[in-house]
Design a protein around this motif. Structure first.
Motif, PDB file in Angstrom:
ATOM      1  N   ARG A  68     101.641  67.815 125.144  1.00 15.76           N
ATOM      2  CA  ARG A  68     101.031  66.844 124.161  1.00 15.76           C
ATOM      3  C   ARG A  68      99.503  66.631 124.362  1.00 15.76           C
ATOM      4  O   ARG A  68      99.429  65.750 125.260  1.00 15.76           O
ATOM      5  CB  ARG A  68     101.726  65.709 124.224  1.00 15.76           C
ATOM      6  CG  ARG A  68     103.168  65.478 123.587  1.00 15.76           C
ATOM      7  CD  ARG A  68     103.945  63.959 123.589  1.00 15.76           C
ATOM      8  NE  ARG A  68     105.152  64.126 122.964  1.00 15.76           N
ATOM      9  CZ  ARG A  68     106.284  63.253 123.410  1.00 15.76           C
ATOM     10  NH1 ARG A  68     105.821  61.979 123.862  1.00 15.76           N
ATOM     11  NH2 ARG A  68     107.213  63.358 122.832  1.00 15.76           N
TER      12      ARG A  68
ATOM     13  N   LEU B 150     110.371  60.536 125.435  1.00 16.40           N
ATOM     14  CA  LEU B 150     111.079  61.541 124.933  1.00 16.40           C
ATOM     15  C   LEU B 150     112.558  61.543 124.331  1.00 16.40           C
ATOM     16  O   LEU B 150     113.175  61.331 125.072  1.00 16.40           O
ATOM     17  CB  LEU B 150     111.255  62.433 126.291  1.00 16.40           C
ATOM     18  CG  LEU B 150     109.941  63.122 127.249  1.00 16.40           C
ATOM     19  CD1 LEU B 150     110.294  63.810 128.396  1.00 16.40           C
ATOM     20  CD2 LEU B 150     108.982  63.962 126.223  1.00 16.40           C
TER      21      LEU B 150
ATOM     22  N   ARG C 116     112.671  71.462 129.482  1.00 17.11           N
ATOM     23  CA  ARG C 116     111.662  71.634 128.583  1.00 17.11           C
ATOM     24  C   ARG C 116     110.227  71.547 129.328  1.00 17.11           C
ATOM     25  O   ARG C 116     110.175  70.821 130.105  1.00 17.11           O
ATOM     26  CB  ARG C 116     111.829  70.735 127.530  1.00 17.11           C
ATOM     27  CG  ARG C 116     112.999  70.602 126.658  1.00 17.11           C
ATOM     28  CD  ARG C 116     113.173  71.955 125.735  1.00 17.11           C
ATOM     29  NE  ARG C 116     114.100  71.746 124.618  1.00 17.11           N
ATOM     30  CZ  ARG C 116     115.245  72.009 125.082  1.00 17.11           C
ATOM     31  NH1 ARG C 116     115.587  72.560 126.117  1.00 17.11           N
ATOM     32  NH2 ARG C 116     116.096  71.947 123.856  1.00 17.11           N
TER      33      ARG C 116
ATOM     34  N   ILE D 134     106.600  70.096 127.642  1.00 17.64           N
ATOM     35  CA  ILE D 134     106.392  69.785 126.335  1.00 17.64           C
ATOM     36  C   ILE D 134     105.057  69.302 126.520  1.00 17.64           C
ATOM     37  O   ILE D 134     104.671  68.533 127.324  1.00 17.64           O
ATOM     38  CB  ILE D 134     107.136  68.399 125.881  1.00 17.64           C
ATOM     39  CG1 ILE D 134     108.632  68.686 125.656  1.00 17.64           C
ATOM     40  CG2 ILE D 134     106.675  67.713 124.730  1.00 17.64           C
ATOM     41  CD1 ILE D 134     109.582  67.500 125.764  1.00 17.64           C
TER      42      ILE D 134
ATOM     43  N   VAL E 162     107.393  73.433 124.247  1.00 19.53           N
ATOM     44  CA  VAL E 162     107.325  72.838 123.084  1.00 19.53           C
ATOM     45  C   VAL E 162     105.830  72.186 122.990  1.00 19.53           C
ATOM     46  O   VAL E 162     105.351  71.606 123.768  1.00 19.53           O
ATOM     47  CB  VAL E 162     108.301  71.592 122.938  1.00 19.53           C
ATOM     48  CG1 VAL E 162     108.199  70.868 121.706  1.00 19.53           C
ATOM     49  CG2 VAL E 162     109.802  72.095 123.110  1.00 19.53           C
ATOM     50  N   GLU E 163     105.482  72.761 121.914  1.00 19.71           N
ATOM     51  CA  GLU E 163     103.733  72.228 121.535  1.00 19.71           C
ATOM     52  C   GLU E 163     103.932  71.139 120.540  1.00 19.71           C
ATOM     53  O   GLU E 163     104.204  71.307 119.423  1.00 19.71           O
ATOM     54  CB  GLU E 163     103.009  73.378 121.031  1.00 19.71           C
ATOM     55  CG  GLU E 163     102.769  74.292 122.200  1.00 19.71           C
ATOM     56  CD  GLU E 163     101.593  74.903 122.314  1.00 19.71           C
ATOM     57  OE1 GLU E 163     100.466  74.198 121.846  1.00 19.71           O
ATOM     58  OE2 GLU E 163     101.452  76.079 122.533  1.00 19.71           O
ATOM     59  N   ASP E 164     103.717  69.639 121.169  1.00 23.21           N
ATOM     60  CA  ASP E 164     104.134  68.565 120.234  1.00 23.21           C
ATOM     61  C   ASP E 164     102.776  68.183 119.687  1.00 23.21           C
ATOM     62  O   ASP E 164     102.177  67.349 120.745  1.00 23.21           O
ATOM     63  CB  ASP E 164     104.960  67.720 120.893  1.00 23.21           C
ATOM     64  CG  ASP E 164     105.274  66.485 120.276  1.00 23.21           C
ATOM     65  OD1 ASP E 164     104.652  66.250 119.150  1.00 23.21           O
ATOM     66  OD2 ASP E 164     105.966  65.627 120.749  1.00 23.21           O
ATOM     67  N   ASN E 165     102.186  68.324 118.770  1.00 24.84           N
ATOM     68  CA  ASN E 165     101.033  67.826 118.322  1.00 24.84           C
ATOM     69  C   ASN E 165     101.018  66.538 117.358  1.00 24.84           C
ATOM     70  O   ASN E 165     100.099  66.120 117.054  1.00 24.84           O
ATOM     71  CB  ASN E 165     100.208  68.909 117.504  1.00 24.84           C
ATOM     72  CG  ASN E 165      99.865  70.223 118.327  1.00 24.84           C
ATOM     73  OD1 ASN E 165      99.548  70.276 119.505  1.00 24.84           O
ATOM     74  ND2 ASN E 165     100.160  71.276 117.873  1.00 24.84           N
ATOM     75  N   GLY E 166     102.184  65.920 117.561  1.00 23.55           N
ATOM     76  CA  GLY E 166     102.199  64.784 116.353  1.00 23.55           C
ATOM     77  C   GLY E 166     101.895  63.521 117.279  1.00 23.55           C
ATOM     78  O   GLY E 166     101.618  62.574 116.900  1.00 23.55           O
TER      79      GLY E 166
END
Length: 330
Positions: free
Chosen positions: A287, A184, A283, A285, A326-330
């Motif tokens: 993933r 993070l 947050r 997050i 937070v939607e972190d699709n990376g």
């Protein structure tokens, strides 16, 4: 029902595991320390459920999360002490009290007689103050133990001395605090220091905050003759012992609140580091199947139940609408 691993058994992980297990999910709670709470910053928390007072410096989202979380605390656990919060200041620091009042809400301005009614030990010591009647606190040891008991009762598995075990999980909820810093970017450490003292020379019935231009203080009754004294917020990830200066600040301001603290026995001086993002807002997050719940800053007890409810909703296919997600699709 989903299979879920929760990593980290501080206040954040405990509420995640408790909420998900109560909803019927198959939960495994994993904690690297072999003894419960031995390595958790939560063991040193003031554990104040003070959404209005914290709004003096925190964004509105923290207040809103805290208000939601307080209803969950009261619904699920019987260790909540809803006695309100009293905020006072020395006459020379009246400007601090005025500033605090202007930046918060849901308080009553009290005179010296009302201060004495709320806290007889402080009679004639403060001419005015602010009383936040709707706030509460929990004794940390009681709260952590009650959550752990509730997790067991809900059928979850508990694994101490392990952060990873074999087996399939649909989701992994990572509540490791600073230990997740490599995953993070931007997560930083904020050091907090506290003193635990014992005295029968004074009795306080609720958290009391003493405002000061440089170093505001809070004193929280932990039951019996024990009081937690805290409020340091230092930009550091040093988990070492309390510094001399901080110890002097903590104990000196407790003495300024009431000289009876001069006779108190020091049970513990301790420090730990809390995780925070740049804005000091937590947050959630996402993933893929790994969910990070982190950045609690000094608001772990205040917000953890609300974050757990959001995570559980997400796992169950609902998408909570909140700026902390937070939607972190990376």
């Amino acid at each position: 029902m989903a299979r879920i691993d929760v990593i980290g058994a501080g206040i954040t992980g405990l509420w995640q595991a408790f909420t998900l297990a109560e909803r019927g999910h198959h939960v495994r709670l994993l904690e690297r320390s072999r003894e419960p709470f031995a390595d958790a910053a939560s063991r040193l928390g003031g554990a104040m459920l003070a959404p209005y007072c914290e709004a003096e410096a925190a964004p509105a989202i923290v207040r809103d999360l805290g208000l939601h979380a307080m209803t969950i605390w009261q619904d699920k656990l019987d260790c909540v002490q809803q006695t309100g919060t009293l905020v006072v200041a020395q006459p020379r620091d009246r400007a601090e009290l005025n500033r605090f009042a202007a930046q918060t809400e849901a308080h009553e301005t009290v005179d010296s007689a009302r201060v004495a009614e709320l806290e007889p030990a402080l009679e004639e010591r403060f001419r005015t103050g602010l009383f936040y009647a709707h706030e509460a606190y929990v004794p940390p040891n009681s709260a952590l133990a009650a959550l752990l008991q509730g997790i067991r009762a809900a059928g979850a598995e508990l694994h101490f001395g392990a952060e990873r075990i074999e087996g399939y999980a649909d989701f992994t909820i990572d509540c490791r605090g600073l230990a997740a810093r490599d995953d993070l970017p931007g997560l930083r450490g904020v050091r907090g220091e506290m003193a635990l003292v014992e005295t029968s020379e004074i009795t306080l019935h609720r958290p009391v905050r003493l405002l000061h231009p440089r170093f505001p203080l809070y004193v929280v009754p932990w039951g019996g003759d024990t009081y937690m004294i805290g409020a340091t917020v230092l930009e550091s990830d040093d988990r070492g012992p309390v510094t001399l200066r901080s110890g002097l600040d903590l104990l000196g301001l407790a003495y300024a609140l009431h000289p009876a603290f001069g006779q108190a026995r020091i049970v513990q001086l301790a420090a730990d580091v809390r995780p925070a993002f740049s804005d000091n807002v937590p947050r959630i997050i996402f993933r893929g199947s790994r969910i990070y719940v982190n950045g609690m800053y000094r608001h772990g007890y205040l917000t953890a139940p609300a974050l757990a409810a959001m995570t559980a909703d997400y796992v169950e296919g609902r998408r909570p609408n909140s700026e902390i997600i937070v939607e972190d699709n990376g």
